[in-house]
Design a protein around this motif. Structure first.
Motif, short mmCIF file in Angstrom:
data_model
loop_
_atom_site.label_atom_id
_atom_site.label_comp_id
_atom_site.label_asym_id
_atom_site.label_seq_id
_atom_site.Cartn_x
_atom_site.Cartn_y
_atom_site.Cartn_z
N GLU A 129 0.85 -1.39 -0.04
CA GLU A 129 0.07 0.10 0.00
C GLU A 129 0.78 1.25 -0.16
OE1 GLU A 129 -3.25 0.96 2.69
OE2 GLU A 129 -3.79 -1.38 2.67
N HIS A 137 -12.21 12.14 -4.09
CA HIS A 137 -13.30 11.51 -5.29
C HIS A 137 -13.05 12.29 -6.49
CE1 HIS A 137 -15.27 9.91 -1.61
NE2 HIS A 137 -15.14 9.06 -2.48
N ALA A 144 -10.41 10.15 -11.93
CA ALA A 144 -9.06 9.38 -11.91
C ALA A 144 -8.36 10.28 -13.13
CB ALA A 144 -9.05 8.04 -12.41
N ASN A 153 -5.12 7.36 -9.43
CA ASN A 153 -5.79 5.99 -9.52
C ASN A 153 -5.89 5.18 -8.50
OD1 ASN A 153 -5.86 6.38 -12.53
ND2 ASN A 153 -3.71 6.57 -12.74
N VAL A 154 -6.42 5.78 -7.59
CA VAL A 154 -6.55 5.06 -6.21
C VAL A 154 -7.69 4.31 -6.28
CG1 VAL A 154 -6.87 5.47 -3.63
CG2 VAL A 154 -5.22 7.01 -4.99
N PRO A 155 -7.79 3.09 -5.78
CA PRO A 155 -9.30 2.44 -5.67
C PRO A 155 -9.99 2.97 -4.77
CG PRO A 155 -7.13 0.91 -5.09
CD PRO A 155 -6.70 2.42 -5.15
N SER A 156 -11.22 2.82 -5.63
CA SER A 156 -12.47 3.48 -4.89
C SER A 156 -13.79 2.90 -5.11
CB SER A 156 -13.11 4.86 -5.29
OG SER A 156 -13.88 5.38 -5.15
N LYS A 157 -14.50 2.27 -4.15
CA LYS A 157 -15.72 1.53 -4.04
C LYS A 157 -16.71 2.52 -4.70
CE LYS A 157 -14.57 -0.85 0.30
NZ LYS A 157 -14.75 -0.83 1.74
N GLY A 163 -14.96 3.44 -8.67
CA GLY A 163 -13.84 2.61 -9.32
C GLY A 163 -12.24 2.83 -9.04
N LYS A 164 -12.15 4.05 -9.72
CA LYS A 164 -10.54 4.63 -9.62
C LYS A 164 -10.73 6.37 -9.37
CE LYS A 164 -7.62 1.34 -11.47
NZ LYS A 164 -6.25 0.97 -12.18
N LYS A 165 -9.91 6.93 -8.39
CA LYS A 165 -10.11 8.34 -8.27
C LYS A 165 -8.85 8.76 -8.03
CE LYS A 165 -10.54 7.53 -3.18
NZ LYS A 165 -11.52 7.94 -2.04
N ASP A 166 -8.81 10.30 -8.00
CA ASP A 166 -7.47 10.94 -7.71
C ASP A 166 -7.81 11.75 -6.38
OD1 ASP A 166 -6.46 10.12 -9.89
OD2 ASP A 166 -6.10 12.29 -10.64
#
Length: 145
Positions: A3, A17, A20, A43-47, A50-53
């Motif tokens: 991580e 949020h 990405a 490109n952080v995983p987000s529930k 999907g992906k976010k910055d």
């Protein structure tokens, strides 16, 4: 894969949020200069999406115009105000009904581009804004040019 660990900020703002790939645009919009401690996570995983910055800005709270600029790029972003290493305020960014002084009018013939007048764009349809001076209609993203 391990991580990525980013230290907490004591006081400042976290913009979460962000779509990405749009985190750099947010930083450029805010004009973050030398001396400001900033973390940009991409490109952080987000529930939720999907992906976010994520952008973390130490020692700075954003003003209304800055938040409105962010809303153009990331209308579903979340703002977290941090004080003493804790979130004291959390809000979602929304496109306002009126964007005032956020950008210049994309219409080169608009009076605001030749005279000193604060631009004003009224939201009509979702993501579309009309200039109060030349009355042309623009997509929100066009206002960042």
């Amino acid at each position: 894969m391990g991580e990525l660990v980013v230290e907490k900020i004591e006081n400042g703002t976290v913009i979460d949020h962000i779509p990405a790939g749009a985190g750099l645009k947010v930083l450029n919009l805010l004009g973050i200069g030398d001396g400001t401690k900033v973390a940009l996570l991409m490109n952080v995983p987000s529930k939720r999406v999907g992906k976010k910055d994520i952008v973390k800005i130490s020692g700075r709270q954003l003003d209304e115009k800055e938040v409105n600029k962010i809303a153009i790029i990331a209308p579903n972003a979340t703002l977290n105000i941090i004080r003493n290493s804790s979130v004291v305020e959390k809000s979602e960014v929304r496109l306002p009904k009126l964007l005032a002084g956020v950008s210049k009018c994309p219409n080169p013939k608009c009076v605001t581009n030749s005279e000193k007048a604060e631009t004003k764009f009224a939201q009509e349809a979702k993501g579309r804004f009309r200039c109060s001076y030349c009355e042309m209609l623009f997509e929100a993203k066009e206002l960042l040019v």
